[in-house]
Scaffold this active site. Structure first.
Site, PDB file in Angstrom:
ATOM      1  N   SER A 146     -27.119 -25.551 -10.013  1.00 26.05           N
ATOM      2  CA  SER A 146     -26.623 -26.656 -10.838  1.00 26.05           C
ATOM      3  C   SER A 146     -27.741 -27.208 -11.685  1.00 26.05           C
ATOM      4  O   SER A 146     -28.929 -27.076 -11.344  1.00 26.05           O
ATOM      5  CB  SER A 146     -26.075 -27.764  -9.934  1.00 26.05           C
ATOM      6  OG  SER A 146     -25.806 -28.940 -10.666  1.00 26.05           O
ATOM      7  N   TYR A 159     -26.934 -33.888  -3.216  1.00 27.54           N
ATOM      8  CA  TYR A 159     -26.561 -32.718  -4.011  1.00 27.54           C
ATOM      9  C   TYR A 159     -27.754 -32.200  -4.811  1.00 27.54           C
ATOM     10  O   TYR A 159     -28.014 -30.995  -4.842  1.00 27.54           O
ATOM     11  CB  TYR A 159     -25.410 -33.089  -4.951  1.00 27.54           C
ATOM     12  CG  TYR A 159     -24.831 -31.917  -5.704  1.00 27.54           C
ATOM     13  CD1 TYR A 159     -24.029 -30.976  -5.069  1.00 27.54           C
ATOM     14  CD2 TYR A 159     -25.076 -31.758  -7.067  1.00 27.54           C
ATOM     15  CE1 TYR A 159     -23.492 -29.905  -5.760  1.00 27.54           C
ATOM     16  CE2 TYR A 159     -24.536 -30.702  -7.771  1.00 27.54           C
ATOM     17  CZ  TYR A 159     -23.739 -29.777  -7.116  1.00 27.54           C
ATOM     18  OH  TYR A 159     -23.209 -28.718  -7.814  1.00 27.54           O
ATOM     19  N   LYS A 163     -29.484 -28.429  -4.434  1.00 21.26           N
ATOM     20  CA  LYS A 163     -29.558 -27.438  -5.506  1.00 21.26           C
ATOM     21  C   LYS A 163     -31.008 -27.115  -5.872  1.00 21.26           C
ATOM     22  O   LYS A 163     -31.333 -25.992  -6.259  1.00 21.26           O
ATOM     23  CB  LYS A 163     -28.777 -27.921  -6.731  1.00 21.26           C
ATOM     24  CG  LYS A 163     -27.271 -27.992  -6.479  1.00 21.26           C
ATOM     25  CD  LYS A 163     -26.699 -26.640  -6.025  1.00 21.26           C
ATOM     26  CE  LYS A 163     -25.194 -26.660  -5.886  1.00 21.26           C
ATOM     27  NZ  LYS A 163     -24.621 -25.355  -5.516  1.00 21.26           N
TER      28      LYS A 163
END
Length: 254
Positions: A146, A159, A163
């Site tokens: 991402s 998150y 990533k």
């Protein structure tokens, strides 16, 4: 089919005869990746949590194999993937996001994100890598990361951390698997308009500030992600390994 009958995509991104495991295939980006790989002649093996949706997609794609798995269960993953025939590649697409402000983040949420996005992806890469080495199959692994790996996003502490770890994992896998002829790369999308994301980003008050930070002034479509993934799996990318490819319309360059 002769070359005149084939689309440009099919001629450049020829994946005929390649058996490629795709996680997260029961929805979203993973589902579109599986469809494109099938279009390009590959035999996708579908992995996801929803057996009904996996079965429907498998039927749509000519009866390809599907595995309904909890990818965070290492024993289950090892057993199921250990029984597969020789593989030529992997797309690590399964992932989750739990939004919490940094001052409100909960340890259990953080652990769950890391377990799914990092630990499970590493275990699946381990099993697929073992399969490819044992069967002397040169091929490729693509991790779906991402833009959050390299840009701070509000309420995305867990998150973003996961990533960033996935990109680091990509580089280590590139280093260790390269001697076996296995290439490893990641793709790093911006907001991608899956059906769920379209609902989440339908409010202009939410979408307009993000769009303003993307030089191309639009969000990605699942096909925008699937095509570069197919490229990285193909022989057109034969000398590309260890790359983390932004698919973000210039978000991380701006």
């Amino acid at each position: 089919m002769n070359s005149d009958d084939m689309s440009l995509e099919n001629r450049i991104l020829d994946l005929h005869g390649k058996r490629i495991l795709v996680t997260g295939a029961s929805s979203g980006i993973g589902e579109d990746i599986a469809r494109l790989l099938h279009e390009l002649g590959a035999e996708p093996i579908l992995v996801g949590r929803n057996p009904e949706r996996l079965g429907a997609l498998a039927s749509e794609l000519g009866g390809c194999q599907s595995l309904a798995l909890d990818i965070t269960d290492e024993a289950q993953v090892s057993q199921a993937l250990g029984e597969l025939p020789a593989l030529d590649g992997l797309v690590n697409c399964a992932g989750i996001s739990i939004l919490d402000a940094a001052l409100d983040i909960k340890a259990d949420d953080f652990k769950r994100i890391l377990q799914t996005n990092v630990v499970a992806s590493a275990m699946i890469a381990r099993e697929v890598g073992r399969n490819m080495v044992a069967n002397q199959r040169r091929g490729a692994i693509v991790n779906v990361s991402s833009q959050a790996a390299s840009a701070a996003l509000q309420d995305h502490l867990g998150y973003c951390a996961s990533k960033g770890a996935m990109d680091a994992m990509t580089r280590v896998l590139c280093l260790e698997l390269g001697q076996h002829g296995i290439r490893v790369n990641s793709v790093n999308p911006t907001v991608t308009l899956t059906p769920m994301a379209e609902m989440a980003w339908s409010d202009p008050q939410k979408s307009e500030p993000m769009l303003a930070r993307i030089p191309l002034q639009r969000f990605a479509t699942p096909r925008d992600i699937a095509l570069p993934v197919a490229f990285l799996l193909s022989e057109a990318a034969a000398m590309i390994s260890g790359a983390c490819l932004p698919i973000d319309g210039g978000y991380t360059a701006a």
